[in-house]
Structure formats: C-alpha cells, structure tokens
Design a protein around this motif. Structure first.
Motif, PDB file in Angstrom:
ATOM      1  N   MET A 129      83.378  15.527  -6.236  1.00 12.95           N
ATOM      2  CA  MET A 129      83.302  16.624  -5.739  1.00 12.95           C
ATOM      3  C   MET A 129      83.276  17.452  -4.442  1.00 12.95           C
ATOM      4  O   MET A 129      81.855  18.199  -3.900  1.00 12.95           O
ATOM      5  N   PRO A 130      84.461  17.071  -3.681  1.00 11.08           N
ATOM      6  CA  PRO A 130      83.969  17.600  -1.854  1.00 11.08           C
ATOM      7  C   PRO A 130      83.924  18.472  -1.692  1.00 11.08           C
ATOM      8  O   PRO A 130      84.745  19.198  -2.442  1.00 11.08           O
ATOM      9  N   ALA A 131      83.728  19.121  -1.525  1.00 16.67           N
ATOM     10  CA  ALA A 131      84.244  20.784  -0.385  1.00 16.67           C
ATOM     11  C   ALA A 131      85.059  20.414  -0.040  1.00 16.67           C
ATOM     12  O   ALA A 131      85.663  19.439   0.705  1.00 16.67           O
ATOM     13  N   LYS A 132      86.064  22.065   0.131  1.00 19.24           N
ATOM     14  CA  LYS A 132      87.107  21.935   0.451  1.00 19.24           C
ATOM     15  C   LYS A 132      86.420  21.712   2.452  1.00 19.24           C
ATOM     16  O   LYS A 132      85.396  22.242   3.628  1.00 19.24           O
ATOM     17  N   PRO A 133      87.758  20.654   2.666  1.00 18.63           N
ATOM     18  CA  PRO A 133      87.413  19.988   4.498  1.00 18.63           C
ATOM     19  C   PRO A 133      87.291  21.459   5.663  1.00 18.63           C
ATOM     20  O   PRO A 133      85.891  21.342   6.219  1.00 18.63           O
ATOM     21  N   SER A 134      87.788  23.010   5.494  1.00 19.25           N
ATOM     22  CA  SER A 134      87.208  23.796   6.190  1.00 19.25           C
ATOM     23  C   SER A 134      86.281  24.683   5.625  1.00 19.25           C
ATOM     24  O   SER A 134      86.463  25.824   6.623  1.00 19.25           O
ATOM     25  N   GLU A 135      85.766  24.307   4.400  1.00 19.80           N
ATOM     26  CA  GLU A 135      84.602  25.506   4.428  1.00 19.80           C
ATOM     27  C   GLU A 135      83.174  25.188   5.087  1.00 19.80           C
ATOM     28  O   GLU A 135      82.558  24.753   4.504  1.00 19.80           O
ATOM     29  N   ARG A 136      83.286  26.189   5.503  1.00 19.08           N
ATOM     30  CA  ARG A 136      82.079  26.192   6.100  1.00 19.08           C
ATOM     31  C   ARG A 136      80.384  25.875   5.289  1.00 19.08           C
ATOM     32  O   ARG A 136      80.772  26.987   4.234  1.00 19.08           O
ATOM     33  N   GLN A 137      79.807  24.736   5.599  1.00 18.35           N
ATOM     34  CA  GLN A 137      78.303  25.276   5.170  1.00 18.35           C
ATOM     35  C   GLN A 137      77.198  25.582   5.794  1.00 18.35           C
ATOM     36  O   GLN A 137      77.431  25.435   6.598  1.00 18.35           O
ATOM     37  N   TYR A 138      76.221  26.486   5.232  1.00 25.54           N
ATOM     38  CA  TYR A 138      75.660  26.537   5.506  1.00 25.54           C
ATOM     39  C   TYR A 138      73.576  26.174   4.742  1.00 25.54           C
ATOM     40  O   TYR A 138      73.403  26.557   3.694  1.00 25.54           O
ATOM     41  N   ARG A 139      73.251  25.260   5.581  1.00 19.36           N
ATOM     42  CA  ARG A 139      71.721  24.889   4.874  1.00 19.36           C
ATOM     43  C   ARG A 139      70.916  25.836   6.137  1.00 19.36           C
ATOM     44  O   ARG A 139      70.357  25.176   7.263  1.00 19.36           O
ATOM     45  N   ASN A 140      69.636  26.112   4.646  1.00 15.19           N
ATOM     46  CA  ASN A 140      67.956  26.589   5.973  1.00 15.19           C
ATOM     47  C   ASN A 140      67.116  24.828   5.469  1.00 15.19           C
ATOM     48  O   ASN A 140      67.425  24.371   4.540  1.00 15.19           O
ATOM     49  N   LEU A 141      65.784  24.835   6.620  1.00 14.95           N
ATOM     50  CA  LEU A 141      65.257  24.056   6.247  1.00 14.95           C
ATOM     51  C   LEU A 141      64.142  24.661   6.862  1.00 14.95           C
ATOM     52  O   LEU A 141      63.789  25.245   6.851  1.00 14.95           O
ATOM     53  N   SER A 142      62.769  23.940   6.006  1.00 12.49           N
ATOM     54  CA  SER A 142      61.555  24.752   5.416  1.00 12.49           C
ATOM     55  C   SER A 142      60.628  23.916   6.405  1.00 12.49           C
ATOM     56  O   SER A 142      59.818  25.049   7.198  1.00 12.49           O
ATOM     57  N   VAL A 143      60.872  23.301   7.153  1.00 11.88           N
ATOM     58  CA  VAL A 143      60.567  22.626   8.476  1.00 11.88           C
ATOM     59  C   VAL A 143      60.624  23.204   9.677  1.00 11.88           C
ATOM     60  O   VAL A 143      61.684  24.055  10.347  1.00 11.88           O
ATOM     61  N   PRO A 144      58.880  24.096  10.165  1.00 11.56           N
ATOM     62  CA  PRO A 144      59.196  25.175  11.557  1.00 11.56           C
ATOM     63  C   PRO A 144      59.999  24.647  12.571  1.00 11.56           C
ATOM     64  O   PRO A 144      59.776  23.606  12.994  1.00 11.56           O
ATOM     65  N   LEU A 145      60.281  26.004  13.468  1.00  9.34           N
ATOM     66  CA  LEU A 145      61.280  26.015  14.576  1.00  9.34           C
ATOM     67  C   LEU A 145      60.112  26.420  15.191  1.00  9.34           C
ATOM     68  O   LEU A 145      59.304  26.817  15.233  1.00  9.34           O
ATOM     69  N   SER A 146      59.615  24.512  16.749  1.00 10.01           N
ATOM     70  CA  SER A 146      58.428  25.246  17.468  1.00 10.01           C
ATOM     71  C   SER A 146      58.577  25.956  18.325  1.00 10.01           C
ATOM     72  O   SER A 146      59.500  25.371  18.881  1.00 10.01           O
ATOM     73  N   VAL A 147      57.653  26.400  19.194  1.00 11.76           N
ATOM     74  CA  VAL A 147      57.709  26.406  20.859  1.00 11.76           C
ATOM     75  C   VAL A 147      56.345  24.894  21.006  1.00 11.76           C
ATOM     76  O   VAL A 147      55.581  25.317  20.344  1.00 11.76           O
ATOM     77  N   ARG A 148      57.223  24.933  22.081  1.00  9.31           N
ATOM     78  CA  ARG A 148      55.760  23.811  23.011  1.00  9.31           C
ATOM     79  C   ARG A 148      55.649  23.905  23.949  1.00  9.31           C
ATOM     80  O   ARG A 148      56.636  24.893  25.220  1.00  9.31           O
ATOM     81  N   THR A 149      54.137  24.441  24.997  1.00  8.14           N
ATOM     82  CA  THR A 149      53.780  24.379  26.256  1.00  8.14           C
ATOM     83  C   THR A 149      53.607  23.256  26.939  1.00  8.14           C
ATOM     84  O   THR A 149      54.525  22.450  26.691  1.00  8.14           O
ATOM     85  N   ILE A 150      54.038  23.624  28.790  1.00  6.59           N
ATOM     86  CA  ILE A 150      53.935  22.478  29.370  1.00  6.59           C
ATOM     87  C   ILE A 150      52.899  21.761  29.222  1.00  6.59           C
ATOM     88  O   ILE A 150      53.517  20.571  29.730  1.00  6.59           O
ATOM     89  N   ASP A 151      51.388  21.764  28.226  1.00  5.66           N
ATOM     90  CA  ASP A 151      50.646  20.721  28.076  1.00  5.66           C
ATOM     91  C   ASP A 151      50.483  20.437  27.280  1.00  5.66           C
ATOM     92  O   ASP A 151      49.698  19.814  26.072  1.00  5.66           O
ATOM     93  N   GLY A 152      51.691  20.442  25.889  1.00  5.88           N
ATOM     94  CA  GLY A 152      52.112  20.426  25.173  1.00  5.88           C
ATOM     95  C   GLY A 152      52.039  19.024  24.278  1.00  5.88           C
ATOM     96  O   GLY A 152      52.170  19.084  22.879  1.00  5.88           O
ATOM     97  N   GLY A 153      51.420  18.166  24.905  1.00  6.40           N
ATOM     98  CA  GLY A 153      51.370  16.505  24.939  1.00  6.40           C
ATOM     99  C   GLY A 153      52.596  16.247  24.709  1.00  6.40           C
ATOM    100  O   GLY A 153      53.086  15.221  25.910  1.00  6.40           O
ATOM    101  N   ALA A 154      53.319  15.264  23.858  1.00  5.10           N
ATOM    102  CA  ALA A 154      54.437  15.275  23.975  1.00  5.10           C
ATOM    103  C   ALA A 154      55.420  14.984  25.012  1.00  5.10           C
ATOM    104  O   ALA A 154      56.029  16.714  25.377  1.00  5.10           O
ATOM    105  N   LYS A 155      56.674  14.959  25.802  1.00  3.33           N
ATOM    106  CA  LYS A 155      56.950  15.395  27.032  1.00  3.33           C
ATOM    107  C   LYS A 155      58.711  16.592  25.891  1.00  3.33           C
ATOM    108  O   LYS A 155      59.038  15.920  24.890  1.00  3.33           O
ATOM    109  N   LYS A 156      58.526  17.253  26.794  1.00  6.32           N
ATOM    110  CA  LYS A 156      59.499  18.269  26.740  1.00  6.32           C
ATOM    111  C   LYS A 156      61.604  17.337  26.539  1.00  6.32           C
ATOM    112  O   LYS A 156      61.240  17.066  28.086  1.00  6.32           O
ATOM    113  N   ARG A 157      62.071  17.701  26.827  1.00  7.76           N
ATOM    114  CA  ARG A 157      63.229  17.597  26.945  1.00  7.76           C
ATOM    115  C   ARG A 157      63.874  18.725  27.663  1.00  7.76           C
ATOM    116  O   ARG A 157      65.261  17.455  28.390  1.00  7.76           O
ATOM    117  N   PHE A 158      63.618  19.418  28.067  1.00  8.10           N
ATOM    118  CA  PHE A 158      63.756  20.289  29.067  1.00  8.10           C
ATOM    119  C   PHE A 158      62.765  20.794  29.863  1.00  8.10           C
ATOM    120  O   PHE A 158      61.936  21.275  29.072  1.00  8.10           O
TER     121      PHE A 158
END
Length: 211
Positions: free
Chosen positions: A1-30
């Motif tokens: 039951m595959p979707a059509k190869p050209s059919e774009r899918q959209y999915r939302n996730l409840s895991v929050p998008l977060s902001v990290r400050t300079i001293d926010g613990g783990a190292k930032k990637r930027f």
C-alpha cells in the motif's frame, strides 16, 4: 500500500521545538544567539494517523532505517510549510540528520528578519511543534493492527515550525496514504456484517421449520 512516489506527505510531531541559550547545557550546533533545535520525527514511535467512522484507528511508524538512503540534499526550514525560507542546509544555517532517536534538526535563525521573528515566537512558546514534508519510497501495512511502517523515505523537502500540533495538510496526506487500507477495512466489515446477517437468517428459517 505504498503512497504515490510524487505525493508529498506531511506529519506533525508533538515533541517540542526548543530554544537553547548560550549557557543552556549541552553544546549548540551553531554559534548563534538565534539557535533552535528539535526533532521533525521519531523512530519506532507509533502515532495515530486517522480514525474512521467505525472507530478503527490507523497508526504509523517510521523505521530507523527509513532515512538511510533519503535525498536530504538541500532541506529548508519554513513556518507551516509555506512562506519565506528561515534556514537551509545549502547556506549552512540548517542541520537535518537522523540519529538513534529520530530526525534531528538544528537551525541558526539569525540570517533574516523573518527568521529572527520566528525565533522570538519559538522562544516565547507561541510556536512549539515541528513538522516535516517528505515522499515515501516504500512502506509495509499490517492489516491486523492497521499499522503502516514507512521503511524508506525517498526525499525530505522541508522541516517546519508549526503553529498547531495538527494541521489539515497532515490529515489530508495521511488519508491519501491510507485510502486503500481504509477501503479494504470497510469492505471487510461489510462482508462480515453480511455473513452474520445471512447466518442469522438461515438459523431463523431452520428454527421456524422445527416448530
């Protein structure tokens, strides 16, 4: 039951998008004051895609190997999958990479006014969720559990900060992906109801003859 190869899918996730400050613990990637990170999707984490009028719930799982061969050559970050580009891989302001947990994203939102405005909204927790747009190369469907496992993603188009945990695009694309399974479930339910009605009618006739 595959979707059509050209059919774009959209999915939302409840895991929050977060902001990290300079001293926010783990190292930032930027190295930026406008840094955000989160997950566009998680692996082996079933979620309900759709519930039909009979109460049957159709779930989906993203396999940990699904993104192994996916085209992620120039993913962009947007708001609600539309409008101005907030960050992108090709100019070094966006990281999109699968890890053991899911599809991790990190972004530098300092390069435009629109991006900085988005950062302020995320920081103020006005925008808290992530979504992603992709096409499916291969999937598997379990008829007993009504579960689709996406085993291979063809291309990832964008990751988006979204204003709501669910949006119409998500439901529409999920229903498109599941149309075949939903129709088969309906036919199976109708077949069972017909068989039950026929059995009851046969039993009623047999009982009436005994009287």
């Amino acid at each position: 039951m595959p979707a059509k190869p050209s059919e774009r899918q959209y999915r939302n996730l409840s895991v929050p998008l977060s902001v990290r400050t300079i001293d926010g613990g783990a190292k930032k990637r930027f190295d930026t004051d406008y840094y955000v990170e989160g997950y566009a999707t998680t692996f082996n984490d079933p979620y309900v895609l759709y519930e039909d009028f009979n109460g049957t719930k159709y779930t989906e799982i993203i396999s940990p190997d699904a993104l192994r061969e996916a085209d992620m050559s120039d993913v962009i970050m947007q708001f609600d999958h539309a409008g101005k580009v907030l960050a992108r891989m090709s100019n070094g302001t966006l990281i999109v990479e699968p890890d053991e947990h899911g599809l991790f994203i990190a972004a530098d939102l300092s390069r435009s006014q629109a991006a900085r405005d988005a950062y302020e909204e995320i920081q103020a927790e006005l925008v808290t969720c992530m979504s992603w747009a992709f096409t499916v190369a291969a999937d598997e469907y379990d008829r007993e559990t009504h579960t689709t496992t996406i085993t291979r993603v063809k291309k990832v188009y964008d990751v988006s900060a979204v204003s709501l945990p669910a949006d119409p695009n998500t439901e529409i694309s999920a229903r498109n992906l599941l149309n075949g399974a939903i129709e088969q479930s309906r036919k199976e339910l109708a077949r069972r109801k017909y068989a039950l009605a026929k059995a009851r009618a046969t039993l009623a006739i047999a009982n009436s003859r005994k009287v």
